[in-house]
Write an enzyme that holds these catalytic residues in place. Structure first.
Site, PDB file in Angstrom:
ATOM      1  N   ASN A  40     -44.198 -23.297  63.133  1.00 35.93           N
ATOM      2  CA  ASN A  40     -44.549 -22.309  64.181  1.00 35.93           C
ATOM      3  C   ASN A  40     -45.727 -21.714  63.912  1.00 35.93           C
ATOM      4  OD1 ASN A  40     -41.958 -22.954  65.481  1.00 35.93           O
ATOM      5  ND2 ASN A  40     -40.903 -21.268  64.446  1.00 35.93           N
ATOM      6  N   GLU A 184     -35.785  -7.144  56.835  1.00 34.63           N
ATOM      7  CA  GLU A 184     -35.769  -7.652  55.762  1.00 34.63           C
ATOM      8  C   GLU A 184     -36.311  -6.739  54.724  1.00 34.63           C
ATOM      9  OE1 GLU A 184     -37.234 -12.036  57.721  1.00 34.63           O
ATOM     10  OE2 GLU A 184     -38.863 -10.275  56.962  1.00 34.63           O
ATOM     11  N   ASP A 251     -43.767 -15.611  63.596  1.00 29.61           N
ATOM     12  CA  ASP A 251     -44.506 -16.979  62.955  1.00 29.61           C
ATOM     13  C   ASP A 251     -45.618 -16.702  64.058  1.00 29.61           C
ATOM     14  OD1 ASP A 251     -42.542 -17.815  61.305  1.00 29.61           O
ATOM     15  OD2 ASP A 251     -41.934 -18.804  62.834  1.00 29.61           O
TER      16      ASP A 251
END
Length: 260
Positions: A40, A184, A251
């Site tokens: 990507n 994350e 991405d």
């Protein structure tokens, strides 16, 4: 720019009126695209005019299909052959609510021989301005795989975008930049990050002890925070757009960052 995708996927997407349990859901014809983090990233960087090469671990008929799809997008793929089939991911847009459901498979196991082949392939891509290691890592890769990749790229700007245990390892490397999302980052520090202030403080805590040059923390529609040790946090606002799909959004940011 050279990207590395150890866990690429064919991204299948389709649309249904309503997602309901137990019933057959009649879908629109599926669209297949080459996917996985580094692929990507490479697609976006190539669209922005950069010279790009994409290394990807590919296997089986799905691996061959992914390579063909990438070439149709004008993206040169450098395949690292593996025994098992490349995975597929599946995204369904519920037309009645515009909600998007994303089903992500884990991908095949890769052994140390694949990691060694990727390192050798990377060495063969010199000279390069930037190397990007992006996407999830397959199960059972030996510990230290990311570290060995970064060490083999001494003197080259390295960007890492991954998650889970691999993200914790990425923060111990000498990469130029690591890009976690706010979610994350929450997993890394082990606490819920409710506000932007919480995210910034957590990133500063990590940057104070991590080896990496910088953290770029994406916060969805809110944009991103660039955090470096002993430097003021830089806040980037995202433009307001109507979301068509969130697949590959992070991405895309990395692709733009690398080109810039």
């Amino acid at each position: 720019i050279v990207t590395v995708t150890l866990n690429p996927a064919i991204d299948l997407s389709t649309t249904v009126d309503v997602v309901t349990p137990d019933h057959k859901l009649r879908c629109e014809p599926a669209v297949s695209e080459p996917g996985g983090g580094g692929i990507n990233v490479a697609r976006v960087a190539a669209r922005l005019g950069a010279e790009v090469r994409a290394l990807a671990a590919l296997g089986g008929s799905t691996g061959d299909q992914l390579a063909s799809l990438a070439e149709a997008h004008g993206l040169p793929i450098i395949p690292i052959k593996i025994e098992d089939d490349t995975r597929q991911s599946f995204t369904v847009l519920e037309r009645s609510t515009q909600r998007q459901y994303r089903f992500v498979l884990p991908g095949p196991d890769l052994g140390p021989e694949t990691a060694a082949a990727v390192t050798a392939a990377l060495e063969g891509q010199r000279p390069m301005r930037c190397a990007i290691l992006s996407g999830s890592l397959p199960p059972n890769l030996p510990p230290g795989t990311l570290t060995s990749f970064v060490d083999s790229l001494a003197g080259i700007d390295v960007i890492i975008d991954t998650s889970g245990p691999a993200l914790k390892e990425a923060l111990t490397t000498n990469a130029m930049l690591v890009k976690p999302s706010a979610r994350e980052l929450s997993d890394v520090v082990g606490r819920v990050l409710t506000t932007e202030v919480d995210v910034g403080r957590a990133a500063e805590e990590i940057a104070a002890t991590a080896n990496v040059g910088a953290l770029l923390v994406s916060i969805g529609a809110g944009g991103a925070l660039l955090v470096r040790r002993s430097e003021p946090v830089i806040r980037f606002r995202a433009p307001t757009v109507q979301v068509q799909s969130t697949v590959g959004a992070g991405d895309s940011m990395i692709g733009g960052l690398a080109v810039g």
